[in-house]
Motif scaffolding. Structure first.
Motif, mmCIF file in Angstrom:
data_model
loop_
_atom_site.group_PDB
_atom_site.id
_atom_site.type_symbol
_atom_site.label_atom_id
_atom_site.label_comp_id
_atom_site.label_asym_id
_atom_site.label_seq_id
_atom_site.Cartn_x
_atom_site.Cartn_y
_atom_site.Cartn_z
ATOM 1 N N ILE A 131 -6.970 13.837 8.778
ATOM 2 C CA ILE A 131 -5.995 12.746 8.648
ATOM 3 C C ILE A 131 -6.707 11.500 8.124
ATOM 4 N N SER A 132 -6.108 10.842 7.153
ATOM 5 C CA SER A 132 -6.633 9.558 6.691
ATOM 6 C C SER A 132 -5.911 8.434 7.432
ATOM 7 N N LEU A 133 -6.653 7.473 7.956
ATOM 8 C CA LEU A 133 -6.019 6.343 8.649
ATOM 9 C C LEU A 133 -5.648 5.209 7.693
ATOM 10 N N SER A 134 -5.868 5.413 6.404
ATOM 11 C CA SER A 134 -5.508 4.360 5.449
ATOM 12 C C SER A 134 -4.002 4.330 5.232
ATOM 13 N N ASP A 135 -3.389 3.166 5.468
ATOM 14 C CA ASP A 135 -1.949 3.051 5.221
ATOM 15 C C ASP A 135 -1.660 2.363 3.889
ATOM 16 N N LEU A 136 -2.647 2.371 3.019
ATOM 17 C CA LEU A 136 -2.452 1.802 1.682
ATOM 18 C C LEU A 136 -1.433 2.645 0.904
ATOM 19 N N LEU A 137 -1.505 3.962 1.064
ATOM 20 C CA LEU A 137 -0.624 4.860 0.304
ATOM 21 C C LEU A 137 0.317 5.665 1.206
ATOM 22 N N TYR A 160 -10.524 10.443 8.116
ATOM 23 C CA TYR A 160 -11.081 9.792 6.935
ATOM 24 C C TYR A 160 -10.593 8.334 6.934
ATOM 25 N N ASN A 161 -11.315 7.485 6.242
ATOM 26 C CA ASN A 161 -10.935 6.065 6.127
ATOM 27 C C ASN A 161 -10.567 5.468 7.482
ATOM 28 N N PRO A 162 -11.455 5.569 8.480
ATOM 29 C CA PRO A 162 -11.087 5.132 9.825
ATOM 30 C C PRO A 162 -10.998 3.613 9.969
ATOM 31 N N SER A 163 -11.472 2.891 8.970
ATOM 32 C CA SER A 163 -11.514 1.439 9.126
ATOM 33 C C SER A 163 -11.676 0.764 7.774
ATOM 34 N N SER A 164 -11.360 -0.495 7.726
ATOM 35 C CA SER A 164 -11.664 -1.339 6.570
ATOM 36 C C SER A 164 -11.537 -2.765 7.067
ATOM 37 N N ARG A 165 -11.828 -3.727 6.222
ATOM 38 C CA ARG A 165 -11.761 -5.116 6.685
ATOM 39 C C ARG A 165 -10.373 -5.461 7.220
ATOM 40 N N LYS A 166 -9.355 -5.021 6.489
ATOM 41 C CA LYS A 166 -7.983 -5.375 6.900
ATOM 42 C C LYS A 166 -7.478 -4.519 8.056
ATOM 43 N N ARG A 167 -8.144 -3.360 8.294
ATOM 44 C CA ARG A 167 -7.613 -2.423 9.287
ATOM 45 C C ARG A 167 -8.646 -2.172 10.384
ATOM 46 N N HIS A 168 -9.289 -3.242 10.847
ATOM 47 C CA HIS A 168 -10.416 -3.069 11.769
ATOM 48 C C HIS A 168 -10.022 -2.432 13.102
ATOM 49 N N HIS B 233 1.032 24.847 -11.155
ATOM 50 C CA HIS B 233 0.043 24.477 -10.140
ATOM 51 C C HIS B 233 0.724 23.871 -8.921
ATOM 52 N N MET B 234 0.066 23.976 -7.771
ATOM 53 C CA MET B 234 0.577 23.408 -6.515
ATOM 54 C C MET B 234 -0.088 22.050 -6.313
ATOM 55 N N VAL B 235 0.704 20.992 -6.329
ATOM 56 C CA VAL B 235 0.150 19.634 -6.320
ATOM 57 C C VAL B 235 0.837 18.776 -5.255
ATOM 58 N N THR B 236 0.037 18.189 -4.387
ATOM 59 C CA THR B 236 0.552 17.242 -3.402
ATOM 60 C C THR B 236 0.176 15.843 -3.869
ATOM 61 N N PRO B 237 1.170 15.016 -4.234
ATOM 62 C CA PRO B 237 0.820 13.663 -4.692
ATOM 63 C C PRO B 237 0.345 12.823 -3.509
ATOM 64 N N ARG B 238 -0.499 11.847 -3.796
ATOM 65 C CA ARG B 238 -0.950 10.981 -2.712
ATOM 66 C C ARG B 238 -0.217 9.651 -2.729
ATOM 67 N N GLY B 239 0.348 9.301 -3.883
ATOM 68 C CA GLY B 239 1.132 8.083 -3.908
ATOM 69 C C GLY B 239 0.538 6.959 -4.742
ATOM 70 N N TYR B 240 -0.565 7.208 -5.452
ATOM 71 C CA TYR B 240 -1.149 6.157 -6.281
ATOM 72 C C TYR B 240 -0.122 5.544 -7.235
ATOM 73 N N ARG B 241 0.762 6.408 -7.705
ATOM 74 C CA ARG B 241 1.732 5.982 -8.712
ATOM 75 C C ARG B 241 2.650 4.871 -8.205
ATOM 76 N N ASP B 242 2.846 4.783 -6.883
ATOM 77 C CA ASP B 242 3.764 3.781 -6.332
ATOM 78 C C ASP B 242 3.063 2.472 -6.017
ATOM 79 N N VAL B 243 1.737 2.458 -6.122
ATOM 80 C CA VAL B 243 1.002 1.245 -5.719
ATOM 81 C C VAL B 243 1.322 0.080 -6.661
#
Lengths: 243, 243
Positions: A131-137, A160-168, B233-243
């Motif tokens: 699991i990634s803890l980043s809520d950016l995406l 993954y991505n357990p922390s960052s400056r904004k998500r301490h 192909h089997m592709v899971t998007p991560r969401g970069y496109r919406d950033v």
């Protein structure tokens, strides 16, 4: 068809790179990646052309790869770890729709879950969730749901991505959720700078993890009910001994 | 200290082996493993001593590794894929308690989830759960709980050991559980003989997967809500496109 390679270079671009990855990079004209990853491989492939884009310019980076391939160059897009785990392989397929004459080949690599587990001992021997803890995406509610579900079903969990400056405080929040289902003395492990200079690791309990500050170069492992500390290592038994 | 290496040789012991794995095997006197895996590497390391035990003799195999190391030999225990994902790294730590003068080093490898994902496209771009359907070492109730939890929280799911002669309907059972939470048209993928001769893969829906017979050499991927089929192909998007 112009083939474009998406290559996982492993955790540190060193000896944990696969032979296939090095072969593909050796055969390429142009290597494209996030600035930090390009710096990791630059010295090893001195005769290549390197192109980079900074973070948040992922779509541009992908387009660049296809455009260079369309010029007739042999192109590799590189990712740290594996290209398919929170990596660029997915976006390359998405952007690739605009370049029907290009064909993608994904070259797998050692992702942080696998590389970090080897540093800690053997935490992922049984069913696990990444699991990634980043809520950016990703909306935080979805992350929360996944952390709770994984803890409830006694998965070993790799964050993954357990922390960052904004998500301490995100790791602390995740630990509090896991503590609703997992015991305070659940064995956990953290690994920093996997496969790179300054690699360090530590085994600790879930209760201790909750109050531990980690940075964005850290991967976090939370054990299941069976996970033990054995001689300084984090080990999840699979049960062969009971057969 | 006598160091014993536990080495993941990747899915097919071919070019997806890491450089570190080959370096360690080259430097060893003795390579120990399950008969099938030893056969995969034997020709590549002609001057080594090889020792094997059949399936269900895992504890014996581990003891053998430590005993050979105690004789002063440099020993590597090999595993298909990664040594730390349903591999021997955990049992080696457990058995190692009886050999306090030996020290373990785990050399990571490309596990079937990572190698299979690269064949299918990019299914694991977002949070995923890895679950073995084998109830040889795990109670079926626990497997059921994990499959349901992972499906409920919309993880991409990767299934190891989806079938065997005695467990021919386990994948169907797992699909029925997942269908309680996931749509019938959820994109799935299966890969057989990853990285070996005869490698084959197929993209299908969860409904189709339910009625598909797979064998024990197959790894199964079930997408999340966002997973798509893109150009085969089997592709899971991560969401970069919406950033």
């Amino acid at each position: 068809m112009n083939r474009v390679y998406v290559v996982g270079i492993g955790p540190g671009a060193g000896k944990q790179m696969t032979e296939e990855a090095r072969e593909v990079l050796n055969a390429c004209d142009t290597i494209i990646g996030y600035t930090v990853y390009v710096d990791l491989v630059k010295e090893q492939f001195p005769e290549k052309e390197f192109l980079t884009t900074p973070m948040k310019q992922e779509v541009k980076r992908c387009k660049m790869a296809f455009e260079e391939a369309m010029k007739g160059k042999k192109v590799a897009m590189i990712c740290s770890g594996d290209a398919g785990v929170y990596g660029m392989a997915g976006l390359m397929y998405e952007v690739g729709v605009e370049f029907p004459k290009a064909e993608l080949e994904i070259v797998p690599g050692i992702t942080a879950a696998i590389g970090g587990a080897a540093v800690l001992g053997a935490p992922l021997i049984h069913d696990f969730a990444v699991i990634s803890l980043s809520d950016l995406l990703t909306p935080w509610e979805k992350i929360e749901k996944r952390v709770r579900a994984a803890a409830m079903a006694d998965f070993v969990i790799c964050l993954y991505n357990p922390s960052s400056r904004k998500r301490h405080d995100y790791l602390e929040k995740a630990c509090n959720m896991m503590l609703e289902y997992k015991a305070e003395d659940t064995i956990c492990g953290i690994v920093r700078q996997i496969g790179r200079d300054g690699q360090e690791s530590r085994i600790l309990t879930l209760k201790e993890l909750k109050d531990t500050e980690v940075d964005m170069f850290t991967t976090v492992f939370i054990g299941n009910e069976q996970t033990q500390e054995m001689d300084g290592h984090m080990v999840t038994p699979r049960g062969y001994r009971d057969v």
